[in-house]
Design a protein around this motif. Structure first.
Motif, mmCIF file in Angstrom:
data_model
loop_
_atom_site.group_PDB
_atom_site.id
_atom_site.type_symbol
_atom_site.label_atom_id
_atom_site.label_comp_id
_atom_site.label_asym_id
_atom_site.label_seq_id
_atom_site.Cartn_x
_atom_site.Cartn_y
_atom_site.Cartn_z
ATOM 1 N N HIS A 8 0.883 -1.083 0.002
ATOM 2 C CA HIS A 8 -0.067 -0.010 0.113
ATOM 3 C C HIS A 8 0.929 1.304 0.071
ATOM 4 O O HIS A 8 0.522 2.393 -0.776
ATOM 5 C CB HIS A 8 -0.905 -0.133 1.292
ATOM 6 N N ARG A 9 2.056 1.317 0.919
ATOM 7 C CA ARG A 9 2.764 2.452 0.969
ATOM 8 C C ARG A 9 3.475 2.431 -0.528
ATOM 9 O O ARG A 9 3.640 3.694 -0.860
ATOM 10 C CB ARG A 9 3.556 2.409 2.066
ATOM 11 N N LEU A 10 3.999 1.439 -0.975
ATOM 12 C CA LEU A 10 4.763 1.729 -2.227
ATOM 13 C C LEU A 10 3.923 2.169 -3.322
ATOM 14 O O LEU A 10 4.263 2.837 -4.194
ATOM 15 C CB LEU A 10 5.310 0.090 -2.680
ATOM 16 N N SER A 11 2.561 1.777 -3.335
ATOM 17 C CA SER A 11 1.654 2.179 -4.254
ATOM 18 C C SER A 11 1.474 3.664 -4.242
ATOM 19 O O SER A 11 1.137 4.326 -5.173
ATOM 20 C CB SER A 11 0.316 1.301 -4.156
ATOM 21 N N GLU A 12 1.369 4.294 -3.097
ATOM 22 C CA GLU A 12 1.175 5.355 -2.737
ATOM 23 C C GLU A 12 2.214 6.337 -3.303
ATOM 24 O O GLU A 12 2.073 7.405 -4.047
ATOM 25 C CB GLU A 12 0.803 5.710 -1.349
ATOM 26 N N ILE A 13 3.585 5.814 -3.034
ATOM 27 C CA ILE A 13 4.432 6.757 -3.500
ATOM 28 C C ILE A 13 4.624 6.696 -4.878
ATOM 29 O O ILE A 13 4.947 7.651 -5.925
ATOM 30 C CB ILE A 13 6.037 6.096 -3.141
ATOM 31 N N SER A 14 4.369 5.448 -5.683
ATOM 32 C CA SER A 14 4.386 5.208 -7.096
ATOM 33 C C SER A 14 3.565 6.260 -7.871
ATOM 34 O O SER A 14 3.842 6.279 -9.152
ATOM 35 C CB SER A 14 3.921 3.876 -7.375
ATOM 36 N N ARG A 15 2.542 6.599 -7.215
ATOM 37 C CA ARG A 15 1.631 7.576 -7.863
ATOM 38 C C ARG A 15 2.183 9.080 -8.058
ATOM 39 O O ARG A 15 1.731 9.882 -9.060
ATOM 40 C CB ARG A 15 0.241 7.801 -7.096
ATOM 41 N N LEU A 16 3.158 9.542 -7.301
ATOM 42 C CA LEU A 16 4.002 10.831 -7.300
ATOM 43 C C LEU A 16 4.590 10.863 -8.711
ATOM 44 O O LEU A 16 5.140 9.618 -9.242
ATOM 45 C CB LEU A 16 4.726 10.895 -6.308
ATOM 46 N N PRO A 17 4.990 11.941 -9.333
ATOM 47 C CA PRO A 17 5.555 11.977 -10.729
ATOM 48 C C PRO A 17 6.932 11.465 -10.354
ATOM 49 O O PRO A 17 7.590 11.550 -9.431
ATOM 50 C CB PRO A 17 5.698 13.569 -10.716
ATOM 51 N N LEU A 18 7.416 10.835 -11.448
ATOM 52 C CA LEU A 18 8.670 10.132 -11.548
ATOM 53 C C LEU A 18 10.173 11.040 -11.732
ATOM 54 O O LEU A 18 10.452 11.036 -12.887
ATOM 55 C CB LEU A 18 8.654 8.888 -12.656
ATOM 56 N N ASN A 19 10.160 11.791 -10.798
ATOM 57 C CA ASN A 19 11.289 12.955 -10.824
ATOM 58 C C ASN A 19 11.897 13.264 -9.388
ATOM 59 O O ASN A 19 10.834 13.256 -8.302
ATOM 60 C CB ASN A 19 11.042 13.943 -11.445
ATOM 61 N N PRO A 20 13.174 13.425 -9.344
ATOM 62 C CA PRO A 20 13.446 13.638 -7.865
ATOM 63 C C PRO A 20 13.005 14.881 -7.121
ATOM 64 O O PRO A 20 12.723 14.497 -5.574
ATOM 65 C CB PRO A 20 15.113 13.961 -8.046
ATOM 66 N N HIS A 21 12.565 15.892 -7.651
ATOM 67 C CA HIS A 21 11.733 16.969 -6.933
ATOM 68 C C HIS A 21 10.540 16.799 -6.402
ATOM 69 O O HIS A 21 10.224 16.905 -5.300
ATOM 70 C CB HIS A 21 11.728 18.306 -7.824
#
Length: 260
Positions: free
Chosen positions: A113-126
């Motif tokens: 669940h936590r991995l899925s939440e982070i994965s929704r963020l744009p794929l860039n360091p900022h």
């Protein structure tokens, strides 16, 4: 003028020594990985774990030999655990294997669940820097997979805890990190990737950890089989600048130059 010239000469000498050491470390990592292939000819995961274990032991030895007053990192400080992490595909499988074999179904559901939440963020360091992007494997300010943490985490040593915390609070800033461990880690990674590429034809493109780990946890055998057959199960989570050479191209260039 004399002092400036001396400093330039010393800097050049240090660069030459770093290059020589880096090539030595790279060759050793390549040879160790090839030996792991021979030791575990029918179990690629065990071969990867053996290679990984050797690399980690070397990096830990480097860390142990760092002067204590030059490293600010201590158990329980986790300011660096709130950013995007890039891994080698084989690191993803090693992490997934650990979690699947040691965590309960309830724990795995929480991690996914936590991995899925982070994965929704744009794929860039900022977009992935800050407390909203806390590593899903961080528990009570401690890494829950510490012994198998990725190389990018293992080689990251700050010389200022205050700078790390200030950067996290403000959303960015300058943090001083020790270069030597990162240089050795990069050399080892190229050596391992060279063996994976030259001897097994495997994909070695770096991938974002959260999205890739989620895939591996949800379908370990299928994604591993795909990778072992030369496929790219984590293609959606690769991070590479448009127009830049792939990691495979860079690794093959280095391997050719060093005669691996």
């Amino acid at each position: 003028m004399g002092e400036a010239k001396r400093r330039r000469q010393m800097a050049g000498l240090a660069s030459a020594m770093d290059l020589e050491l880096g090539e030595k470390v790279l060759r050793q990592a390549y040879q160790n990985t090839c030996q792991a292939f021979d030791l575990y000819p029918n179990d690629m995961v065990d071969a990867l774990i053996a290679s990984y274990r050797g690399r980690n032991a070397s990096l830990d030895l480097v860390a142990k030999n760092n002067p204590e007053d030059s490293v600010a990192c201590r158990a329980g400080c986790s300011a660096c655990c709130h950013q995007m992490v890039l891994c080698s595909p084989f690191e993803i499988f090693i992490l997934a294997q650990l979690l699947l074999s040691t965590r309960s179904n309830v724990d795995l559901e929480g991690i996914e669940h936590r991995l899925s939440e982070i994965s929704r963020l744009p794929l860039n360091p900022h977009a992935r820097y800050g407390r909203h992007a806390t590593c899903p494997l961080l528990v009570n300010d401690r890494c829950s997979v510490y012994d198998r943490r990725p190389a990018v985490c293992r080689a990251l040593y700050s010389n200022s805890k205050a700078s790390c915390e200030q950067a996290l609070t403000s959303g960015g800033g300058d943090v001083g990190f020790l270069v030597h461990p990162q240089m050795l880690s990069s050399a080892m990674q190229v050596g391992i990737d060279s063996a994976l590429r030259q001897k097994r034809g495997l994909n070695v493109e770096p991938v974002e950890m959260c999205g890739s780990l989620l895939i591996a946890l949800q379908d370990f055998n299928s994604s591993l089989t795909d990778w072992l057959n030369g496929g790219d199960p984590f293609a959606d989570f690769q991070v590479r600048r448009t127009g830049s050479p792939t990691n495979a191209q860079q690794v093959e260039h280095v391997a050719a130059r060093l005669g691996l």
